[in-house]
Design a protein around this motif. Structure first.
Motif, short mmCIF file in Angstrom:
data_model
loop_
_atom_site.label_atom_id
_atom_site.label_comp_id
_atom_site.label_asym_id
_atom_site.label_seq_id
_atom_site.Cartn_x
_atom_site.Cartn_y
_atom_site.Cartn_z
N LEU A 167 0.82 -1.22 0.00
CA LEU A 167 0.00 0.00 0.00
C LEU A 167 0.85 1.26 0.00
N GLU A 192 -12.12 -1.82 -0.22
CA GLU A 192 -12.02 -2.18 -1.64
C GLU A 192 -10.81 -1.51 -2.30
N LYS A 193 -10.48 -0.32 -1.87
CA LYS A 193 -9.27 0.34 -2.38
C LYS A 193 -8.03 -0.47 -2.01
N ASP A 213 -17.59 4.60 3.84
CA ASP A 213 -16.15 4.84 3.80
C ASP A 213 -15.37 3.60 4.21
N GLN A 225 -5.16 3.44 6.14
CA GLN A 225 -5.44 3.95 4.78
C GLN A 225 -6.47 5.07 4.82
N TYR A 226 -7.50 4.91 5.63
CA TYR A 226 -8.57 5.92 5.74
C TYR A 226 -8.02 7.25 6.23
N SER A 261 -15.52 1.26 1.10
CA SER A 261 -14.74 1.79 -0.03
C SER A 261 -13.25 1.77 0.26
N THR A 262 -12.87 2.01 1.51
CA THR A 262 -11.45 1.93 1.88
C THR A 262 -10.95 0.50 1.78
N GLY A 277 -7.75 -3.73 -3.95
CA GLY A 277 -7.34 -3.45 -5.33
C GLY A 277 -5.84 -3.26 -5.50
N LYS A 278 -5.15 -2.95 -4.40
CA LYS A 278 -3.71 -2.73 -4.46
C LYS A 278 -2.89 -3.96 -4.07
N ASP A 334 -6.25 8.89 3.37
CA ASP A 334 -7.19 9.40 2.38
C ASP A 334 -7.89 10.67 2.86
#
Length: 428
Positions: free
Chosen positions: A33, A101-102, A95, A128-129, A98-99, A105-106, A132
């Motif tokens: 990440l 899934e982000k 959130d 990560q949140y 979506s965090t 994806g990495k 972001d």
């Protein structure tokens, strides 16, 4: 897109902290990440007791000075998302998903969701949140111990805070304070400034000092230098006079109960001094006023929290002998002549025998419950065998209701023993 409830149900609910190299696995995830935690300043907090109060006070102080603050703390009381907070508001379900899934994806294609426990996912999602959302400070409390805790995967924080260290989770962390101090102090990393909360054992002090040398940390700040005098103590908190490097006989009101909070306050004041001396905030009348506002307004759910008067009802998440002794000391001092009645529920991996005997020695009446964690809770019927003069009830809410019907207006009822016990009682 998954719903939040679907995502949580799919996550691995096991406790994996005892398995080898969990922190190493999380470091690999953070590598993929690109280490989101490097995008903000971190205060990492470890210790047996006091993490939540210390972290909340510091977080509120920084927010009130205009900083954007993320705070990670566990366990939650009503909703697991309470563990991840931005400006004192928990992460939304949208959130959170979506965090996640982000992050997925990495990660490499062969990475499987169940490789991480749900707590480890919360840590990674939190890191990560916060990146972001552009936080300037993240206050991150360790969940269990330090060495094997998921939060130990972070890169070197600016600040590491060691709150009071005592016996807890001895099956995992060790059966002496020295062993526990070794585990917790493993989070100390190069170039970090370490704050050591007051009233530590000599073993803890020795271990932390040794770690600082071994890990090439920047410096150690012993918070004992902060002087706090109690002018008065009521059910609304403390009126205090504080002297430190930046405060001279300054009058403040601390809107929290329990003399144990004064140890946490010394740590907060030493951090206040450091923030000024290192140029993170300016030393002017405004910052002094902000400190006073923060101390007077901060309330912490589940720590000597009064939720009702006449009769008084208090929620406290004391869950080890040290915090139990401090709770009882505070109750005796604030309510010297009142009857004390308890709703008790413990986890079986805690030293519940010692805690039970401590409460039994001061209680006028006790009801026992099975906390809302069936995997770890000691059943109420087994606790009743330890506290033979207790009554068994189905849950903490029922126990509280029954004690209320049998209490006079000046009696004090305390719901305690575990976060999982107090979370069954509605907190206003």
């Amino acid at each position: 897109m998954l719903t939040y409830q679907e995502l949580i149900q799919q996550m691995n609910q096991s406790m994996l902290a005892a398995e080898p190299d969990r922190v190493g696995l999380l470091c690999d995830v953070l590598d993929q990440l690109d280490h989101p935690e490097k995008q903000y300043q971190i205060m990492h907090i470890v210790g047996t007791n006091g993490k939540g109060s210390t972290g909340t006070l510091i977080g509120n102080l920084l927010i009130n000075t205009g900083e954007k603050v993320g705070h990670f703390a566990s366990p939650a009381i009503h909703n697991d998302r309470e563990q991840i907070q931005l400006q004192n508001k928990m992460i939304s379900e949208t959130d959170f998903v979506s965090t996640y899934e982000k992050i997925i994806g990495k990660l490499t294609a062969d990475f499987k969701m169940n490789q991480l426990s749900i707590f480890e996912w919360f840590v990674i999602i939190m890191l990560q949140y916060f990146a972001d959302q552009g936080v300037s400070w993240a206050i991150i409390e360790a969940g269990l111990g330090g060495k094997y805790d998921a939060t130990n995967a972070i890169s070197a924080p600016i600040i590491t805070i060691v709150t009071h260290v005592d016996l807890d989770h001895t099956m995992i962390l060790g059966n002496t304070i020295k062993k526990i101090a070794y585990n917790k102090s493993d989070v100390i990393k190069p170039n970090t400034t370490v704050f050591l909360a007051p009233r530590q054992s000599q073993d803890t002090k020795n271990v932390v000092e040794q770690r600082i040398v071994e890990r090439h940390a920047q410096s150690l700040i012993d918070t004992e230098y902060v002087d706090i005098k109690i002018d008065s103590e009521t059910t609304n908190g403390f009126d205090l006079e504080i002297s430190s490097h930046e405060l001279r006989q300054t009058k403040v009101h601390l809107g929290m109960l329990g003399e144990f909070q004064l140890d946490n306050l010394k740590t907060v004041i030493s951090l206040y001094d450091w923030l000024i001396q290192d140029g993170y905030v300016s030393n002017n009348n405004l910052i002094g006023d902000i400190l006073k506002l923060t101390l007077s307004q901060t309330k912490i759910a589940g720590r000597m929290q009064i939720i009702q008067q006449q009769p008084t009802v208090i929620l406290d998440a004391a869950h080890n002998p040290d915090s139990t002794k401090r709770l009882i000391e505070s109750l005796k001092r604030i309510y010297p002549n009142q009857k004390l009645k308890f709703v008790l529920g413990f986890l079986q991996d805690k030293n519940y025998l010692e805690m039970a005997h401590l409460y039994e020695a001061v209680a006028d009446e006790i009801v026992v419950v099975t906390p809302d964690n069936l995997q770890r809770a000691i059943p109420a019927v087994e606790l009743h065998e330890v506290i033979t003069n207790s009554k068994v009830v189905d849950n903490a809410q029922i126990g509280l209701s029954q004690l209320l019907t049998r209490s006079n207006l000046d009696d004090v009822i305390i719901v305690t023993g575990s976060f999982y016990t107090i979370k069954e009682v509605e907190i206003e």
